[in-house]
Design an enzyme around this catalytic site. Sequence first.
Site, short mmCIF file in Angstrom:
data_model
loop_
_atom_site.label_atom_id
_atom_site.label_comp_id
_atom_site.label_asym_id
_atom_site.label_seq_id
_atom_site.Cartn_x
_atom_site.Cartn_y
_atom_site.Cartn_z
N GLU A 55 37.23 23.14 44.83
CA GLU A 55 36.19 22.33 46.11
C GLU A 55 36.13 23.18 47.48
OE1 GLU A 55 34.38 19.28 45.92
OE2 GLU A 55 34.32 19.70 43.90
C1 LIG Z 1 41.14 24.60 37.27
C2 LIG Z 1 39.45 24.97 37.60
C3 LIG Z 1 37.93 24.62 38.18
C4 LIG Z 1 37.05 24.75 38.18
N1 LIG Z 1 36.28 24.18 38.26
C5 LIG Z 1 34.57 24.41 38.37
C6 LIG Z 1 33.55 23.45 38.34
O1 LIG Z 1 33.59 23.08 37.90
N2 LIG Z 1 32.01 24.61 38.76
C7 LIG Z 1 32.03 25.55 39.86
O2 LIG Z 1 31.34 26.20 39.92
N3 LIG Z 1 33.25 25.94 39.97
C8 LIG Z 1 34.36 25.76 39.74
N4 LIG Z 1 36.06 26.31 39.86
C9 LIG Z 1 35.75 27.13 40.64
C10 LIG Z 1 36.21 27.38 42.05
O3 LIG Z 1 35.79 26.73 43.19
C11 LIG Z 1 36.50 28.62 43.13
O4 LIG Z 1 37.71 29.26 42.21
C12 LIG Z 1 36.84 28.34 44.63
O5 LIG Z 1 35.55 28.22 45.18
C13 LIG Z 1 37.60 29.79 44.77
O6 LIG Z 1 36.46 30.66 44.26
P1 LIG Z 1 37.13 31.59 43.90
O7 LIG Z 1 38.15 31.62 42.85
O8 LIG Z 1 36.19 32.71 42.71
O9 LIG Z 1 37.84 33.00 44.74
P2 LIG Z 1 37.98 33.77 46.16
O10 LIG Z 1 36.12 33.62 46.61
O11 LIG Z 1 37.83 35.13 45.22
O12 LIG Z 1 38.79 33.36 46.79
C14 LIG Z 1 39.96 34.21 46.92
C15 LIG Z 1 40.57 33.59 47.92
O13 LIG Z 1 40.14 34.76 48.84
C16 LIG Z 1 40.13 33.95 50.33
N5 LIG Z 1 39.27 33.29 50.92
C17 LIG Z 1 38.09 33.95 50.41
N6 LIG Z 1 37.63 33.50 51.52
C18 LIG Z 1 37.86 33.60 52.62
C19 LIG Z 1 37.54 33.52 54.10
N7 LIG Z 1 36.57 33.72 54.34
N8 LIG Z 1 38.68 33.94 54.79
C20 LIG Z 1 40.33 33.88 54.39
N9 LIG Z 1 40.33 34.02 53.17
C21 LIG Z 1 38.99 33.84 52.06
C22 LIG Z 1 40.70 31.97 49.94
O14 LIG Z 1 42.03 32.45 49.58
C23 LIG Z 1 40.31 32.27 48.37
O15 LIG Z 1 41.29 31.55 47.68
C24 LIG Z 1 37.18 25.52 39.56
C25 LIG Z 1 38.52 26.20 39.29
C26 LIG Z 1 39.69 26.70 38.70
C27 LIG Z 1 41.20 27.49 38.96
#
Ligand SMILES: Cc1cc2nc3c(=O)[nH]c(=O)nc-3n(C[C@H](O)[C@H](O)[C@H](O)COP(=O)(O)OP(=O)(O)OC[C@H]3O[C@@H](n4cnc5c(N)ncnc54)[C@H](O)[C@@H]3O)c2cc1C
Length: 392
Positions: free
Chosen positions: A370
């Site tokens: 989220e």
């Molecule tokens: C168990 C689980 C269930 C999930 N269920 C769903 C689902 O049902 N549907 C769905 O669509 N997604 C789902 N997700 C995905 C989840 O919404 C994403 O993991 C999340 O939005 C972050 O995206 P990412 O993992 O690609 O991290 P990235 O976008 O690659 O970001 C990595 C890290 O970079 C940092 N970061 C990012 N942006 C910034 C910024 N502007 N400034 C500073 N730091 C920043 C944060 O620390 C972040 O954690 C799920 C994830 C998990 C682990």
Amino acid sequence: MTNTDSWELSEELTMLQDTVRRFMVNDVQPIEDQVPHDTFELPSKLLEPLQKKARDLGLWCIRTPSEYGGTGLDLMGQIVVSEEAAKCRMGAYVPACGAFGSDPPNVIFKGSQDQIERFALPAIQTGEKPFTAITEAGGGSDPRRSIRTRAVRKGDRYIVNGTKMYITGAGQARWGILYARTEMEDGRDGITCFVVETDKPGFEARPIPVIRSYSPYELVFEDYEIPIENRIGEEGQGFTLAEHWLVQGRLPYSAGVIGIAQAALDMAIDWAKQRETFRSPLADKQAIQWMIADSEVELRAARLLTYQAAWRGALGHDIKVDASIAKLYSTETAGRVIDRCVQIFGSLGVSNELPLERWYRELRIKRIGEGPSEVHRMVIARDLLHQQKGRN
Ligand SMILES: Cc1cc2nc3c(=O)[nH]c(=O)nc-3n(C[C@H](O)[C@H](O)[C@H](O)COP(=O)(O)OP(=O)(O)OC[C@H]3O[C@@H](n4cnc5c(N)ncnc54)[C@H](O)[C@@H]3O)c2cc1C
């Protein structure tokens, strides 16, 4: 808080809270004790009687409008229920162990009557959980830019190619909501929302093991065909249609993590009173008292922020920033509280004798799902830095 002359819940919300509290203690928790520690789905012989009782209590798909068969609670009602419904072992992922059914992604209610009848109504009837697929390997924090999955219009259908990552519930669901890129020439982001059915050719779901037992899925779409009648809204309207629900959804999410952290703190307080070391109870040690006091202070603050955001939402204000503040603070607080509670229990805290170690793992995800904490900080800071006028 909803009384004009006090900071207390209205009589109606207090009754709702008591009803859910009693249901959790008398019905849900004893059932949950019969299944293994990491279970994320009750067998139907245990789940069905619970669901029947919940329906009799008027608690079914609590966010879904009542005209479609849900309880249709407003935001305040949703957070009151979400906090209590999280107080069980699987509550971080499955509130009330699934007794209240599962709300379909609310964007479906922006769809046509035909879409509501074909997809939403049967899911509401059974309480099954459809998925929402936004995140891709290129990143989930900034989906407007990172979505690469394409839906190309060919006559009366779209041909979809691309891969989604970490999609909750997609291995079990019959349908879900897909956000994919369609060509746009007018500068809009071109993200369009579709209903996708999982039993059609060109769709594959593979589990991705994560820190908790219940895996999200990788979804592969290969020349997958979507009939035009499964598009929700117009091309390029995807996030515009969904944003309201995505923002509002952060409040029950916040309330849920507060509920779990509160349950953990209550357990830790009881334990501190009975466990003795160095000839006195843990409760007599200042180091333990401070962990308990800090947890209480932070939880109260998290609850107030969440309630305030819901209350402003109910008054019709734009709560994008309020919801980010509530989500950020409640998930970070819950992470600190569960960590302290595990510490107070010592080895027992990391064993699977208690729900704490499971909550510890699941609450870790809550600071990423989220929207990661950093993205919510960005939303809050951007708002402050771009305000034209001073604050009152
Ligand atoms: C168990 C689980 C269930 C999930 N269920 C769903 C689902 O049902 N549907 C769905 O669509 N997604 C789902 N997700 C995905 C989840 O919404 C994403 O993991 C999340 O939005 C972050 O995206 P990412 O993992 O690609 O991290 P990235 O976008 O690659 O970001 C990595 C890290 O970079 C940092 N970061 C990012 N942006 C910034 C910024 N502007 N400034 C500073 N730091 C920043 C944060 O620390 C972040 O954690 C799920 C994830 C998990 C682990």
